[in-house]
Design a protein around this motif. Structure first.
Motif, PDB file in Angstrom:
ATOM      1  N   ARG A 158       1.223   6.728   9.597  1.00 46.09           N
ATOM      2  CA  ARG A 158       0.049   5.877   9.389  1.00 46.09           C
ATOM      3  C   ARG A 158       0.080   4.651  10.286  1.00 46.09           C
ATOM      4  O   ARG A 158      -0.964   4.201  10.756  1.00 46.09           O
ATOM      5  CB  ARG A 158      -0.055   5.471   7.929  1.00 46.09           C
ATOM      6  CG  ARG A 158      -0.418   6.654   7.065  1.00 46.09           C
ATOM      7  CD  ARG A 158      -0.980   6.218   5.762  1.00 46.09           C
ATOM      8  NE  ARG A 158      -1.255   7.382   4.929  1.00 46.09           N
ATOM      9  CZ  ARG A 158      -1.762   7.316   3.732  1.00 46.09           C
ATOM     10  NH1 ARG A 158      -2.044   6.140   3.210  1.00 46.09           N
ATOM     11  NH2 ARG A 158      -1.982   8.404   3.043  1.00 46.09           N
ATOM     12  N   LYS A 202       2.225   1.650  -3.477  1.00 51.27           N
ATOM     13  CA  LYS A 202       1.238   2.123  -4.458  1.00 51.27           C
ATOM     14  C   LYS A 202       0.975   3.611  -4.320  1.00 51.27           C
ATOM     15  O   LYS A 202       0.751   4.307  -5.306  1.00 51.27           O
ATOM     16  CB  LYS A 202      -0.067   1.346  -4.303  1.00 51.27           C
ATOM     17  CG  LYS A 202       0.010  -0.057  -4.860  1.00 51.27           C
ATOM     18  CD  LYS A 202      -1.304  -0.789  -4.684  1.00 51.27           C
ATOM     19  CE  LYS A 202      -1.210  -2.204  -5.241  1.00 51.27           C
ATOM     20  NZ  LYS A 202      -2.424  -2.972  -5.008  1.00 51.27           N
ATOM     21  N   THR A 203       0.951   4.107  -3.074  1.00 47.71           N
ATOM     22  CA  THR A 203       0.664   5.525  -2.852  1.00 47.71           C
ATOM     23  C   THR A 203       1.931   6.360  -2.731  1.00 47.71           C
ATOM     24  O   THR A 203       1.852   7.559  -2.493  1.00 47.71           O
ATOM     25  CB  THR A 203      -0.198   5.709  -1.587  1.00 47.71           C
ATOM     26  OG1 THR A 203       0.466   5.107  -0.469  1.00 47.71           O
ATOM     27  CG2 THR A 203      -1.567   5.074  -1.769  1.00 47.71           C
ATOM     28  N   ASN A 204       3.100   5.719  -2.882  1.00 47.12           N
ATOM     29  CA  ASN A 204       4.400   6.400  -2.868  1.00 47.12           C
ATOM     30  C   ASN A 204       4.617   7.221  -1.594  1.00 47.12           C
ATOM     31  O   ASN A 204       4.999   8.390  -1.649  1.00 47.12           O
ATOM     32  CB  ASN A 204       4.552   7.272  -4.117  1.00 47.12           C
ATOM     33  CG  ASN A 204       6.010   7.533  -4.444  1.00 47.12           C
ATOM     34  OD1 ASN A 204       6.900   6.848  -3.963  1.00 47.12           O
ATOM     35  ND2 ASN A 204       6.251   8.536  -5.268  1.00 47.12           N
ATOM     36  N   LEU A 205       4.365   6.578  -0.444  1.00 45.81           N
ATOM     37  CA  LEU A 205       4.542   7.265   0.839  1.00 45.81           C
ATOM     38  C   LEU A 205       6.015   7.464   1.163  1.00 45.81           C
ATOM     39  O   LEU A 205       6.852   6.630   0.812  1.00 45.81           O
ATOM     40  CB  LEU A 205       3.917   6.449   1.970  1.00 45.81           C
ATOM     41  CG  LEU A 205       2.403   6.328   2.033  1.00 45.81           C
ATOM     42  CD1 LEU A 205       1.997   5.465   3.224  1.00 45.81           C
ATOM     43  CD2 LEU A 205       1.747   7.687   2.120  1.00 45.81           C
ATOM     44  N   SER A 217       0.825  -1.202   0.000  1.00 40.92           N
ATOM     45  CA  SER A 217       0.000   0.000   0.000  1.00 40.92           C
ATOM     46  C   SER A 217       0.867   1.263   0.000  1.00 40.92           C
ATOM     47  O   SER A 217       0.590   2.214  -0.737  1.00 40.92           O
ATOM     48  CB  SER A 217      -0.922  -0.012   1.218  1.00 40.92           C
ATOM     49  OG  SER A 217      -1.657   1.169   1.307  1.00 40.92           O
ATOM     50  N   HIS A 249       7.794   1.258  -5.040  1.00 44.83           N
ATOM     51  CA  HIS A 249       6.793   2.032  -5.793  1.00 44.83           C
ATOM     52  C   HIS A 249       6.914   1.734  -7.288  1.00 44.83           C
ATOM     53  O   HIS A 249       5.903   1.452  -7.958  1.00 44.83           O
ATOM     54  CB  HIS A 249       6.960   3.526  -5.527  1.00 44.83           C
ATOM     55  CG  HIS A 249       6.092   4.391  -6.405  1.00 44.83           C
ATOM     56  ND1 HIS A 249       4.718   4.406  -6.316  1.00 44.83           N
ATOM     57  CD2 HIS A 249       6.413   5.238  -7.419  1.00 44.83           C
ATOM     58  CE1 HIS A 249       4.224   5.236  -7.224  1.00 44.83           C
ATOM     59  NE2 HIS A 249       5.233   5.750  -7.897  1.00 44.83           N
TER      60      HIS A 249
END
Length: 199
Positions: free
Chosen positions: A91, A80-83, A77, A119
């Protein structure tokens, strides 16, 4: 980022993660990251369990599977969201108040090193989200009773497939075929191999 509908589920996983030393957590995370980066075919829970047991950490199989699944979902996750590393840690802290600082620091360090690569790999993986065959074993036997064989003492072929699911979990599938079914299966595999060589 996995946001469990039942926060107690995340808390239980985090409590089990708290049983790990930072080095052991790092090893488990690196196995997950290796899979997400395409370096391995999956995360073998038996390998993780053996390593934990050698270090003196005993977890039930379900708890171990939940931990691996949580780490896979978390890193996938985040990829995918490139945190960023800071966002990932924030988070995780929001998902459970039970995270020890040393564990969060280790996750931050690993994600800072590998996050951009994960990513990039997730973008590629999104187009190829299918299971992969890792191993195929077979044996010939004689049927004592069967739904598909017409008479007893008929030969059959038993197949055991080791498959990596898109989630990263390795699963085992087994089934039986009559000899003619197996011969047809073998013929189809040869045809597929011939076509793949021309690509």
């Amino acid at each position: 980022m996995p946001s469990a509908d039942q926060p107690h589920g995340v808390d239980r996983v985090v409590e089990n993660i708290c049983k790990l030393s930072p080095d052991l957590l790092s090893e488990a995370c690196q196995l997950v990251l290796s899979y997400l980066l395409g370096h391995t075919r999956g995360v073998d829970s038996a390998q993780v369990s053996d390593r934990f047991q050698r270090a003196g950490v005993r977890l039930e199989q379900d708890a171990l599977q939940d931990m691996i699944r949580f780490l896979l979902l978390t890193f996938r996750s985040a990829g995918k969201t490139n945190l960023s590393g800071d966002d990932l840690v924030s988070r995780l802290e929001e998902s459970s108040s039970k995270w020890p600082k040393a564990c969060l620091q280790e996750v931050h360090r690993l994600w800072s090193e590998h996050g951009a690569s994960v990513h990039a790999q997730q973008e590629v993986h999104a187009t190829l989200s299918i299971s992969q065959l890792v191993d195929l074993q077979w044996k010939l036997g004689m049927a004592v009773s069967s739904d598909t064989c017409r008479s007893l003492n008929s030969p059959y072929v038993s197949l055991l497939l080791k498959v990596v699911e898109p989630s990263g979990q390795i699963s085992h599938r087994s089934f039986e075929m009559t000899v003619p079914q197996f011969q047809n299966f073998h013929k189809q595999l040869k045809e597929m191999a011939a076509v793949m060589e021309t690509v």
